[in-house]
Design an enzyme around this catalytic site. Structure first.
Site, PDB file in Angstrom:
ATOM      1  N   ARG A  48       0.869  -1.175   0.000  1.00  5.54           N
ATOM      2  CA  ARG A  48       0.000   0.000   0.000  1.00  5.54           C
ATOM      3  C   ARG A  48       0.911   1.231   0.000  1.00  5.54           C
ATOM      4  O   ARG A  48       2.124   1.127   0.119  1.00  5.54           O
ATOM      5  CB  ARG A  48      -1.016  -0.004   1.150  1.00  5.54           C
ATOM      6  CG  ARG A  48      -0.643  -0.642   2.436  1.00  5.54           C
ATOM      7  CD  ARG A  48       0.461   0.032   3.218  1.00  5.54           C
ATOM      8  NE  ARG A  48       0.237   1.446   3.384  1.00  5.54           N
ATOM      9  CZ  ARG A  48       1.170   2.320   3.664  1.00  5.54           C
ATOM     10  NH1 ARG A  48       2.437   1.945   3.808  1.00  5.54           N
ATOM     11  NH2 ARG A  48       0.908   3.598   3.787  1.00  5.54           N
ATOM     12  N   ALA A  50       0.902   5.173  -2.185  1.00 12.58           N
ATOM     13  CA  ALA A  50       0.721   5.503  -3.604  1.00 12.58           C
ATOM     14  C   ALA A  50       1.895   5.069  -4.499  1.00 12.58           C
ATOM     15  O   ALA A  50       1.697   4.326  -5.479  1.00 12.58           O
ATOM     16  CB  ALA A  50       0.419   6.990  -3.740  1.00 12.58           C
ATOM     17  N   GLN A 194      -1.950   2.318  10.065  1.00  7.11           N
ATOM     18  CA  GLN A 194      -0.660   2.443   9.359  1.00  7.11           C
ATOM     19  C   GLN A 194       0.380   3.128  10.247  1.00  7.11           C
ATOM     20  O   GLN A 194       1.571   2.844  10.171  1.00  7.11           O
ATOM     21  CB  GLN A 194      -0.824   3.257   8.067  1.00  7.11           C
ATOM     22  CG  GLN A 194      -1.514   2.536   6.943  1.00  7.11           C
ATOM     23  CD  GLN A 194      -3.011   2.793   6.928  1.00  7.11           C
ATOM     24  OE1 GLN A 194      -3.615   3.078   7.952  1.00  7.11           O
ATOM     25  NE2 GLN A 194      -3.631   2.692   5.766  1.00  7.11           N
ATOM     26  N   ASP A 235      -1.710  11.006  -2.026  1.00  6.08           N
ATOM     27  CA  ASP A 235      -2.128   9.997  -3.005  1.00  6.08           C
ATOM     28  C   ASP A 235      -2.416  10.599  -4.365  1.00  6.08           C
ATOM     29  O   ASP A 235      -2.317   9.927  -5.395  1.00  6.08           O
ATOM     30  CB  ASP A 235      -3.351   9.241  -2.505  1.00  6.08           C
ATOM     31  CG  ASP A 235      -2.922   8.174  -1.518  1.00  6.08           C
ATOM     32  OD1 ASP A 235      -2.662   8.516  -0.357  1.00  6.08           O
ATOM     33  OD2 ASP A 235      -2.799   7.003  -1.934  1.00  6.08           O
ATOM     34  N   ASN A 245      -5.175  12.572   0.633  1.00  2.49           N
ATOM     35  CA  ASN A 245      -4.283  11.711   1.430  1.00  2.49           C
ATOM     36  C   ASN A 245      -5.141  10.966   2.449  1.00  2.49           C
ATOM     37  O   ASN A 245      -6.372  11.151   2.504  1.00  2.49           O
ATOM     38  CB  ASN A 245      -3.190  12.551   2.107  1.00  2.49           C
ATOM     39  CG  ASN A 245      -2.075  11.691   2.698  1.00  2.49           C
ATOM     40  OD1 ASN A 245      -1.526  10.813   2.020  1.00  2.49           O
ATOM     41  ND2 ASN A 245      -1.752  11.886   3.976  1.00  2.49           N
ATOM     42  N   LYS A 246      -4.502  10.150   3.262  1.00  2.00           N
ATOM     43  CA  LYS A 246      -5.195   9.295   4.229  1.00  2.00           C
ATOM     44  C   LYS A 246      -6.225  10.062   5.043  1.00  2.00           C
ATOM     45  O   LYS A 246      -5.970  11.187   5.475  1.00  2.00           O
ATOM     46  CB  LYS A 246      -4.142   8.659   5.143  1.00  2.00           C
ATOM     47  CG  LYS A 246      -4.658   7.715   6.204  1.00  2.00           C
ATOM     48  CD  LYS A 246      -5.556   6.631   5.683  1.00  2.00           C
ATOM     49  CE  LYS A 246      -4.927   5.800   4.597  1.00  2.00           C
ATOM     50  NZ  LYS A 246      -5.919   4.938   3.878  1.00  2.00           N
TER      51      LYS A 246
END
Ligand code: MRU
Length: 351
Positions: A48, A50, A194, A235, A245-246
Site C-alpha cells: 500500500r 501511492a 498504518q 495519493d 491523502n489518508k
C-alpha cells in the site's frame, strides 16, 4: 542514514512483497507470479502507499506481457490490455497506479519482439527514479525545517509506501540526520493503523524517536505547542494544489492552521494529476465496514451499528504551507505555481 527497507522488489521467482498486513509482528515476504494475484495484493493492502502500488503494478505488467507473449506472440498487445485494466481498478485514489501503468503502456505501444526485457528495464527505472526522488525530496524538505523541533506525521508515507526511503518519512529521516528533528509524533491512523503498525516500526528501524498518539490527540498536541510541523504524503494532487491523502489529513491541516503549525506535503511529480482541476473531482476510495467495526479478527463495535469507511480525504490547497517535490519546493501552492513546476526541466527551489 539507513535505506534498507523495501516494500517491493523484483526477483527471478516473481514480485516479492513485504506483507504489510503482518507488520510489525512478522516480516513475511510473498512472491507473486500472476497479475490477478498482484491486483488482489494491492486491493487487500499487502502492499500500500501511492508510489509503492504504482511500482508493484509496473512489475506486474512485466509478468502480464511475458505470459501473453508466450501464449500468442501476434496478439499479446491486445490481450495485455485486460491485465492493465485489472491492475488499474485495484485502488482508485492513488494516481501513481494509473501513472505507472500509462508509462508501461506507452512503451508497450512501441515494442516489437520479446517484451520481457524492455518492460522489466522500464519497471526497474520507475522504481529507481522513485527512490532517487525521495532522497532529493528528503534534502529539500529538511532544508525547510529551521531549528530542532518535534513533528507529527499521519499514516505511513515511508519506505514501506514507496520504492524506498519514503516521502514524508524521507524528509523526517533527512531532517533527523541533520539534527533538526528531536521526536516524531505518529498518529495511530485508524482504522487500518498504518501509523501504529508501520510508521512506528519504520522509524524505530532507524532509531528515530517516535511517540504514538491517538488520532484524536493530534489537535491537543498542537494546542500544547508540542508540534512545529505536520509532514504528510499524498495519493493525488489536483492541478489547483488540493491534496488527497489518508483520511484524517484534512482535519490535521485545519488544526495546524488554527494553531500556527506548519503543514508540509511531500510527494513526487508522479502524484500530481493536472488532469484533475480541483480536489473535489478526486475519486475517494471507500472500504469495507469490517475495517472499522473490527480490530484485527475481533469485532469491537456494537452489533447492528452501521459504518462508513472513506479511507482518504481532500485537503484544500489554501491550508497547505509547502508542497515538496523532487523538482522543488512550492510554498502556498496554487494552480499557477504547480503548472510552472511541471513545466520546468531542471529542479528549481521555489522557496
Ligand atoms: O491506504 P494506504 O495505506 O495506501 O494510504 C497511504 C497514504 O495515504 C499515504 O500517505 C500516501 O499514499 C502517500 S505514500 C508516500
Amino acid at each position: 542514514m539507513q535505506d534498507s527497507i523495501r516494500a517491493v522488489s523484483w526477483t527471478d521467482a516473481g514480485i516479492a512483497l513485504l506483507d504489510q498486513r503482518q507488520l510489525p509482528h512478522r516480516a513475511e515476504i510473498l512472491v507473486l507470479n500472476t497479475v490477478r494475484e498482484v491486483a488482489e495484493a494491492i486491493q487487500r493492502m499487502v502492499v500500500r502507499g501511492a508510489p509503492a502500488i504504482g511500482i508493484t503494478a509496473a512489475y506486474a505488467v512485466v509478468l502480464a506481457a511475458r505470459g501473453r507473449y508466450a501464449a500468442d506472440a501476434s496478439r499479446w498487445k491486445h490481450a495485455v490490455a485486460a491485465d492493465l485494466a485489472l491492475l488499474a481498478g485495484a485502488r482508485p485514489t492513488a494516481v501513481n497506479l494509473a501513472w505507472a501503468l500509462q508509462r508501461m503502456a506507452a512503451l508497450i505501444a512501441q515494442l516489437e519482439g520479446d517484451p520481457g526485457p524492455p518492460l522489466l528495464a522500464e519497471a526497474r527505472r520507475i522504481h529507481a527514479e522513485d527512490i532517487a526522488a525521495n532522497h532529493r525530496m528528503g534534502e529539500l524538505g529538511a532544508a525547510v525545517i529551521e531549528s530542532p523541533c518535534e513533528v507529527l506525521t499521519h499514516c505511513n508515507a515511508g519506505a514501506l509506501a514507496t520504492g524506498g526511503f519514503g516521502t514524508a518519512l524521507g524528509v523526517i529521516r533527512s531532517a533527523f540526520t541533520a539534527g533538526k528533528i528531536r521526536c516524531v509524533y505518529a498518529d495511530e491512523t485508524r482504522p487500518w493503523l498504518q501509523g501504529a503498525r508501520l510508521t512506528a516500526w519504520e522509524l524505530l528501524q532507524d532509531h528515530i524517536p517516535v511517540k504514538l498518539i491517538a488520532d484524536g490527540a493530534a489537535t491537543y498536541a498542537m494546542r500544547q505547542g508540542k508540534v512545529r510541523w505536520v509532514i504528510v504524503g499524498a495519493d493525488r494532487i489536483a492541478a489547483n494544489g488540493d491534496v488527497a491523502n489518508k483520511i484524517g489529513t484534512y482535519g490535521l491541516a485545519v488544526s495546524a492552521r488554527y494553531h500556527g503549525v506548519g503543514f508540509m506535503v511531500v510527494a513526487p511529480i508522479s502524484t500530481l494529476d493536472l488532469g484533475i482541476a480541483h480536489g473535489s473531482h478526486i475519486p475517494i476510495e471507500e472500504r469495507g465496514a469490517d475495517e472499522l467495526v473490527c480490530l484485527g479478527e475481533r469485532r469491537v463495535a456494537a452489533a447492528g451499528a452501521g459504518a462508513w469507511n472513506p479511507v482518504f480525504d481532500v485537503t484544500p490547497a489554501e491550508l497547505i504551507d509547502v508542497i515538496v517535490t523532487e523538482r522543488g519546493v512550492v510554498r502556498a501552492p496554487n494552480r499557477e505555481k504547480l503548472a510552472a513546476l511541471i513545466a520546468t526541466e531542471t529542479p528549481p527551489n521555489r522557496a
